[in-house]
Design an enzyme around this catalytic site. Structure first.
Site, short mmCIF file in Angstrom:
data_model
loop_
_atom_site.label_atom_id
_atom_site.label_comp_id
_atom_site.label_asym_id
_atom_site.label_seq_id
_atom_site.Cartn_x
_atom_site.Cartn_y
_atom_site.Cartn_z
N GLU A 99 17.68 -54.06 1.89
CA GLU A 99 19.10 -54.07 2.24
C GLU A 99 19.72 -55.47 2.22
O GLU A 99 20.23 -55.95 3.22
CB GLU A 99 19.29 -53.43 3.62
CG GLU A 99 18.89 -51.97 3.61
CD GLU A 99 19.01 -51.29 4.96
OE1 GLU A 99 19.59 -50.20 5.02
OE2 GLU A 99 18.50 -51.84 5.97
C1 ACM Z 1 14.60 -50.00 5.77
O1 ACM Z 1 14.64 -48.88 6.27
N1 ACM Z 1 15.67 -50.76 5.79
C2 ACM Z 1 13.41 -50.52 5.13
#
Ligand code: ACM
Length: 563
Positions: free
Chosen positions: A338
Site C-alpha cells: 500500500e
Molecule cells: C496489507 O494487508 N496491507 C498487507
C-alpha cells in the site's frame, strides 16, 4: 505423504477420550484396546547421548506436571527401574520414549508416534520433529491435561500409530503489534497457540504509521517518538509502547523453545509515519509530521527523491540490521504494501536497497506481494494477500496490480507465502455480528478459512490459470491485524473504553480459525475435509474451555455444551 487411510477415523472415541488431532496427521491408525495411561511412576526415557531428546522431554515433563501432579523423571532408566510391571500394563504409569535418531527420511519436522501396551514411542530426526510429535501426544491426552491447576485423570492415551510430516515448510502467523501493542506476556500466549497447532514462523509487524516497537541502537527517536502512539491512542494516553532489547530477546527465546522462528517486519516505504515522525531526514523537505494515531491507510511514504536517498538508505541500514540481528529467523520482512504515489523506479530503489541490507546480514528478503515489482535478491519470499477479486482477473486482459506484482516476483524466482485476505486474514469478521474486525475482504467463516490451498488461492477462480506451482509455494501465514481491535468496529471508536485487552481480541479472532489455517499448511490436501475438521474443532473447543481461551463460538459450528 499419502492420504489418511480409509480405516483411520480421526475422531475415534477410545476409553472416554477421543482422537482429534489438529492439524490432521499424514497417517493415523487407531487400534482397539491397548491404551496407555500416564501414572505416578511414568518416566520419560531417552538415549544417554541424546541431549536434544532430553531437552524436549524435560519441557514436556514440566507441562505434564501442572495437571497431573506427577514429577516425571527424564533420562536414562537405570537397571531395576525398567518398569517391568508397567510393560505388562500395570496401573502405575506408561513409559514415554523419545528419540531424535529416527533417520533422515523423517525430515526436519516429521515424526512417528506409537502407543502400545503402556509404552509410548516418539521418534524424529531432529529436536523440532520430536517437539511436533510431543505436541501430538499432548492432543491425545484428555482435555483436563490443559488445566492450569491439578486435575483428575485418568491420563489415558489411545493406542495409535502415527507417522506424520508437514506439507509446507513455512507455517506462520503474524501479530500487528504496531497498531495495537502486545505486551511480552500476550506475545508468549500467542506463541503457545501457534506451537499447539505446529506453526513455526511468527511474523512480527513491528512498525506502521501508528507505531514503532523495536529498539534500534543509535536511533532513540524511533522509540521516544514513534512508540508514543497506537491506533486510537494519541501521545500521552499511555506508553511508550515498544520492546526493549531484553524484552524482544525474551520473545525470541520463548519462541525458539517451541520451535517457532521470529521474523521481524519493518514496513516501508509506505506505512512508515511512525518513522517519519521520529526522523525528519526521511521526509521530503526534512520536516517530520506529528505522530499518527488515526485509522487511515495509504499515508505518504518515506521520501524517495534522489536528495533524500542517502538518509533513507542510512535509516534502512540501521533498522533492518537491528531487526535482523535481534530476530531468529533467516528472513527479514521489508513490507512493501500500500504505497501511494510512487514510481516504478522509486519502488525498485527501495526494494533493492532494503534487499542489499538484508543480504549483507546473511538473511533472505520477505515482503508483501508488491515487492515483486522491484528487484529481488535470490531466495526471496512474496507474501500474497490478494483476494477473490484479484483471482477473478487472472488470465483476463485486465489483471490487477496485485496479480502483476505476484507474477513479476515469481518470474524472478521468489517463492510464495499464501495469506489470501479473504481466507487467512484473522482480522476479517467471521460474520456481521462480530464486535471486532473488518470486512473489506468479505466475511471469513470457519469454512472459508479452511477450504483453500496456496495454489488455488493464487489461480483464476475456475482454476484454469495458475501462477505458482506446488514447488513454488513455501507455505501459508495467517496475519492478525489490529487496527480494529475494539468493540463496535463497524465505525471508528469514540472512547478508549472500547478497546479490549489484546488477548481478548486475539482469542476471539484466532480461535477457531488459526487451527484451520494451520491444517491448510500442515496436512495434505487429500487428508482434509471440512466436515471432518469441524468435528475435531468441537473436541478442541472443549480443550479451549479448559484453557480459558475466549474463542468465538461461531454459530456455524455445533459446539459441545461447556462442562
Ligand atoms: C496489507 O494487508 N496491507 C498487507
Amino acid at each position: 505423504m499419502a492420504p489418511l487411510k480409509a480405516d483411520a477415523d480421526p475422531v475415534t472415541p477410545v476409553a472416554g477420550t477421543a482422537v482429534a488431532i489438529i492439524p490432521a496427521p499424514a497417517h493415523l491408525q487407531v487400534r482397539a484396546g491397548e491404551a496407555a495411561t500416564l501414572g505416578p511412576r511414568t518416566i520419560i526415557k531417552t538415549h544417554p547421548l541424546d541431549d536434544e531428546a532430553r531437552r524436549v522431554g524435560s519441557q514436556f515433563a514440566e507441562f505434564l506436571r501442572t495437571a497431573t501432579g506427577y514429577r516425571i523423571p527424564v533420562g536414562v532408566a537405570s537397571e531395576g527401574d525398567d518398569h517391568e510391571s508397567l510393560e505388562s500394563g500395570g496401573a502405575k504409569g506408561a513409559i514415554v520414549e523419545l528419540s531424535t535418531r529416527g533417520g533422515d527420511a523423517l525430515g526436519e519436522e516429521g515424526y512417528t508416534l506409537n502407543v502400545k501396551k503402556n509404552r509410548i514411542l516418539i521418534k524424529a530426526h531432529t529436536a523440532e520433529g520430536l517437539f511436533r510429535g510431543v505436541t501430538t501426544l499432548r492432543q491425545l491426552l484428555p482435555r483436563q491435561i490443559e488445566s492450569a491447576k491439578r486435575a483428575e485423570g485418568p491420563w489415558t492415551i489411545p493406542a495409535v500409530r502415527i507417522s506424520d510430516a508437514p506439507r509446507y515448510e513455512y507455517r506462520g502467523a503474524m501479530l500487528d503489534v504496531a497498531r495495537r501493542f502486545f505486551e511480552v506476556a500476550d506475545v508468549k500466549r500467542f506463541i503457545d497457540y501457534m506451537a499447539m497447532y505446529k506453526l513455526n514462523a511468527l511474523h512480527m509487524h513491528l512498525t506502521d504509521d501508528q507505531g514503532w516497537r523495536l529498539t534500534v541502537d543509535g536511533r532513540p527517536a524511533l522509540t521516544q517518538v514513534g512508540a508514543s502512539t497506537q491506533s486510537g491512542w494519541k501521545p500521552g494516553t499511555g506508553g511508550p509502547w515498544y520492546y526493549t532489547k531484553a524484552q524482544y530477546r525474551e520473545i525470541v527465546e520463548y519462541a525458539a523453545a517451541r520451535f517457532v522462528d521470529v521474523i521481524p517486519e519493518i514496513d516501508g516505504p509506505g506505512h512508515a509515519t511512525a518513522a517519519k515522525a521520529s526522523l525528519p531526514e526521511v521526509n521530503c523537505g526534512g520536516q517530520a509530521p506529528p505522530p499518527y494515531f488515526g485509522f487511515d491507510v495509504g499515508l505518504p511514504p518515506v521520501c524517495l527523491s534522489p536528495e533524500a536517498r542517502p538518509a533513507v538508505k542510512a535509516y534502512l541500514t540501521d533498522v533492518l540490521r537491528e531487526a535482523a540481528q535481534q530476530s531468529s529467523a533467516d528472513i527479514v520482512h521489508i513490507g512493501g504494501d500500500e504505497v501511494p504515489s510512487t514510481t516504478t523506479e522509486q519502488m525498485d530503489w527501495y526494494v533493492r536497497t532494503a534487499g542489499e541490507v538484508v543480504t549483507a546480514q546473511h538473511k533472505r528478503v520477505m515482503g508483501w506481494h508488491q515487492i515483486g515489482a522491484g528487484t529481488l535478491p535470490p531466495g526471496s519470499l512474496l507474501q500474497w494477500w490478494g483476494d477473490r477479486g484479484d483471482q477473478a482477473s487472472i488470465g483476463t486482459g485486465q489483471e490487477t496490480g496485485a496479480v502483476r506484482d505476484l507474477r513479476a516476483g515469481v518470474a524472478q524466482g521468489a517463492r510464495v507465502i499464501a495469506s489470501p485476505a479473504d481466507r487467512a486474514y484473522l482480522d476479517m469478521k467471521y460474520d456481521s455480528t462480530n464486535p471486532y474486525g473488518l470486512s473489506w475482504a468479505g466475511l471469513v467463516n470457519l469454512r472459508r478459512a479452511y477450504e483453500w490451498d496456496p495454489v488455488s488461492a493464487t489461480s483464476s477462480t475456475d482454476g484454469t490459470h495458475r501462477i505458482v506451482s506446488e514447488e513454488q509455494v513455501a507455505g501459508v501465514e495467517a496475519p492478525l491485524w489490529t487496527d480494529r481491535a475494539y468493540r463496535g468496529s463497524n465505525s471508528l471508536p469514540t472512547s478508549l473504553n472500547q478497546f479490549v485487552p489484546p488477548s481478548v481480541y486475539t482469542d476471539f479472532m484466532t480461535y477457531p480459525r488459526l487451527p484451520a489455517i494451520a491444517e491448510v499448511g500442515w496436512s495434505s490436501a487429500e487428508a482434509r475435509s471440512y466436515d471432518e475438521f469441524q468435528r475435531r474443532v468441537v473436541t478442541h473447543g472443549q480443550r479451549w474451555d479448559v484453557q480459558g481461551i475466549g474463542y468465538y463460538r461461531a454459530p456455524d459450528v455445533p459446539w459441545a455444551a461447556v462442562s
